[in-house]
Design an enzyme around this catalytic site. Sequence first.
Site, PDB file in Angstrom:
ATOM      1  NE  ARG A  80      38.058  42.196  39.090  1.00 59.38           N
ATOM      2  CZ  ARG A  80      37.426  41.889  37.955  1.00 59.38           C
ATOM      3  NH1 ARG A  80      36.897  42.868  37.227  1.00 59.38           N
ATOM      4  NH2 ARG A  80      37.326  40.644  37.544  1.00 59.38           N
ATOM      5  CE  LYS A 128      41.547  40.997  38.604  1.00 63.60           C
ATOM      6  NZ  LYS A 128      41.779  39.686  39.240  1.00 63.60           N
ATOM      7  CG  HIS A 180      37.890  41.568  46.388  1.00 61.72           C
ATOM      8  ND1 HIS A 180      37.911  42.302  45.215  1.00 61.72           N
ATOM      9  CD2 HIS A 180      37.939  40.266  45.994  1.00 61.72           C
ATOM     10  CE1 HIS A 180      37.993  41.484  44.177  1.00 61.72           C
ATOM     11  NE2 HIS A 180      38.003  40.245  44.629  1.00 61.72           N
ATOM     12  NE  ARG A 182      35.056  41.093  42.097  1.00 61.80           N
ATOM     13  CZ  ARG A 182      34.648  41.176  40.836  1.00 61.80           C
ATOM     14  NH1 ARG A 182      33.796  42.106  40.482  1.00 61.80           N
ATOM     15  NH2 ARG A 182      35.079  40.314  39.929  1.00 61.80           N
ATOM     16  CG  HIS A 208      34.636  35.935  37.664  1.00 59.86           C
ATOM     17  ND1 HIS A 208      33.947  35.279  38.658  1.00 59.86           N
ATOM     18  CD2 HIS A 208      35.434  36.837  38.300  1.00 59.86           C
ATOM     19  CE1 HIS A 208      34.302  35.767  39.837  1.00 59.86           C
ATOM     20  NE2 HIS A 208      35.210  36.699  39.638  1.00 59.86           N
ATOM     21  CE1 TYR A 211      32.018  35.233  45.795  1.00 62.70           C
ATOM     22  CE2 TYR A 211      32.438  34.896  43.470  1.00 62.70           C
ATOM     23  CZ  TYR A 211      32.698  35.569  44.651  1.00 62.70           C
ATOM     24  OH  TYR A 211      33.637  36.556  44.684  1.00 62.70           O
TER      25      TYR A 211
END
Length: 296
Positions: A145, A171, A240, A243, A266, A275
């Site tokens: 990120r 995150k 992004h 990414r 994730h 994806y």
Amino acid sequence: MPGDAVAAYLAELAEQRRQSPHTVSNYRRDLRRLLTLAGEIPLAELQVHHIRRYVAQLHGQGLSGRSLARLLSAWRGFFKWLGRGDAVRANPCEGVRSPKPPKHLPNALSVDEAARLLEPDDESDPVLAARDSAMFELFYSSGLRLAELAALNCDALDTALHEGEIRVLGKRSKARLVPVGSKAREALAAWAAVRTSLATEGEPGLFVGQRGGRISHRMIQLRLARRAVQLGLPRHVHPHMLRHSFASHILQSSGDLRAVQEMLGHASIASTQVYTHLDFQHLAKVYDAAHPRAKR
């Protein structure tokens, strides 16, 4: 009067809860819409079926699922406030959901576009060229990120260059190890060799701007977009997107969704499954181009 109740609620949002003028303006618009839809029906007599009908009506007029969700949130908060003053006995918005907005697939570069983007730069300043190359290679090599890349410190270089991995803080302060490919390691080594000519003494940030301090998120975005324009890529390129490209290309090659989930950081595999749709689009294009019965 309903209008007086709305005015009092908006005043509380602005004066006591310190909501921004923009937020208060949005609430005002959403609550006026509620009063218009209710017409002669008193607020205390509104029930769930009324709210469902209003939502369906607005959806039929073209209001998006995202806008309806925001509108329902405003209505729900207003009725909750009314309930505290015993103006209504129940919140008619409870349990009412907006239509799900359509899922937008992430934009990813093709393998050829990614390769073009990462070709040696003709930047007049070789130090900036080395920095940009290292940043962009790392984005694509490791699926970072923007915030993760900008937060890297120089101590990440050792494991990147010698062990082929970097520890990043994602995150919710969740740390993970990500792989660093050979091309990214080469670019990082080239940047490490010239970094001191740009960085101020004692600066811990791995990537620095022209003033010597840690590079800003905005500058990274601008440098990447500038690079894409110089190469004539047909769309706006942002960090992004690299990414997304990393995840899509890994999945196309390996089919290992769990591994991609781990590398992206994730929390839920549901976030990674988007994806698989990109992968299917790629397969569908190959099919349409190659299968004799697919050609029109």
